[in-house]
Scaffold this active site. Structure first.
Site, short mmCIF file in Angstrom:
data_model
loop_
_atom_site.label_atom_id
_atom_site.label_comp_id
_atom_site.label_asym_id
_atom_site.label_seq_id
_atom_site.Cartn_x
_atom_site.Cartn_y
_atom_site.Cartn_z
N PRO A 178 3.54 24.14 12.38
CG PRO A 178 5.51 25.18 11.73
CD PRO A 178 4.09 24.93 11.29
CD GLU A 179 0.59 21.16 17.07
OE1 GLU A 179 0.45 20.95 18.30
OE2 GLU A 179 0.19 20.36 16.20
CG HIS A 201 7.20 28.00 -2.84
ND1 HIS A 201 6.23 28.42 -3.73
CD2 HIS A 201 7.54 26.73 -3.18
CE1 HIS A 201 5.99 27.43 -4.59
NE2 HIS A 201 6.77 26.41 -4.29
#
Length: 275
Positions: free
Chosen positions: A2-3, A92
């Protein structure tokens, strides 16, 4: 990974869900993801209220009511969502935080903040009263052209590699560097310090334009990214070069090329982008 647009979308959707809520039970599945090592994160945050959530670069910063702070970095595959406590916990999931009301009571539907990261490149970092790392570069949405020019003048690296450096510009990553360079008509191999004033000004404008457009479309979902509500982004449908190797350029029809720079895939149009 993710940016900036994805992280900003997560912050925007997360803030109304968690601001003012008091942290109840904290469950760690993998406490080794906490920095500093051996820090008792659970003790530090339990009972504290979340005053606000903000973004710095690609980091999601939580401000607590005792003036302490921590951030979550999503790494490559991280998801940070608010879910009902009775929803099954996905594999997770490395952090679960019960969100109570402002008084600390668990009333009504119980929500949980959950951090899931299959590849475990993410991080939970305790900041205390310190700011986020101020060695990071300027925020691109408010960056002045003169700031970008000074940063680029100091490095002979290819412009793609320079923009990927968080100490040059905070929050940019592979997708939006490729898209911004295409929009500005600059080849990713062009030396950063060789760009002229007009090119730097054009690049600064393109970075802002591409990021704002991506935020409006809630980021790009290629594999794992969803916002805090579990909703995917839509900007991937508007990519001009990223992940389009072999496809025709939407401006000139030339096939989009792919090379590897700094270990990362880099996409560009050799006709529309010049060194």
């Amino acid at each position: 990974m993710p940016e900036l647009p994805e992280v900003q979308t997560i912050v925007t959707t997360l803030a109304p869900r968690v601001s003012g809520r008091r942290i109840g039970r904290v469950a760690h599945v993998r406490p080794d993801m906490v920095t500093p090592a051996d820090f008792d994160f659970t003790a530090a945050v339990t009972g504290r209220a979340i005053e606000r959530v903000a973004r710095r670069g690609k980091r999601i910063v939580f401000y607590l009511d005792d003036a302490n702070r921590f951030f979550i970095h999503l790494g490559m595959t991280g998801r940070l969502t608010v879910e009902p406590a009775d929803e099954p916990v996905q594999p997770h999931t490395h952090l679960i935080v019960d969100l109570n009301d402002a008084s600390g009571r668990a009333v009504g539907r119980r929500d949980q903040l959950r951090f899931r990261d299959p590849r475990r490149f993410g991080e939970i970092r305790w900041l205390g009263c310190e700011d986020c790392d101020e060695r990071m570069g300027p925020e691109p949405l408010v960056m002045r052209t003169s700031q970008l020019a000074r940063k680029l003048a100091r490095t002979t690296r290819a412009i793609k590699n320079a923009l990927m450096d968080q100490n040059v510009v905070a929050g940019l990553g592979n997708i939006y560097v490729d898209e911004s360079l295409y929009d500005a008509g600059i080849h990713p191999l062009a030396p950063a310090n060789a760009l002229g004033d007009e090119q730097v000004a054009r690049l600064s404008k393109s970075i802002k334009k591409i990021l704002r457009r991506a935020i409006r479309h809630r980021g790009s979902t290629l594999r794992d990214y969803v916002d805090a509500d579990g909703t995917s982004g839509g900007f991937q449908r508007l990519h001009r070069v990223y992940d389009r190797a072999g496809d025709p350029c939407r401006n000139c029809g030339t096939a989009i090329e792919r090379i590897v720079l700094g270990g990362r895939s880099t996409h560009f149009c050799a006709k529309c982008q010049t060194v």
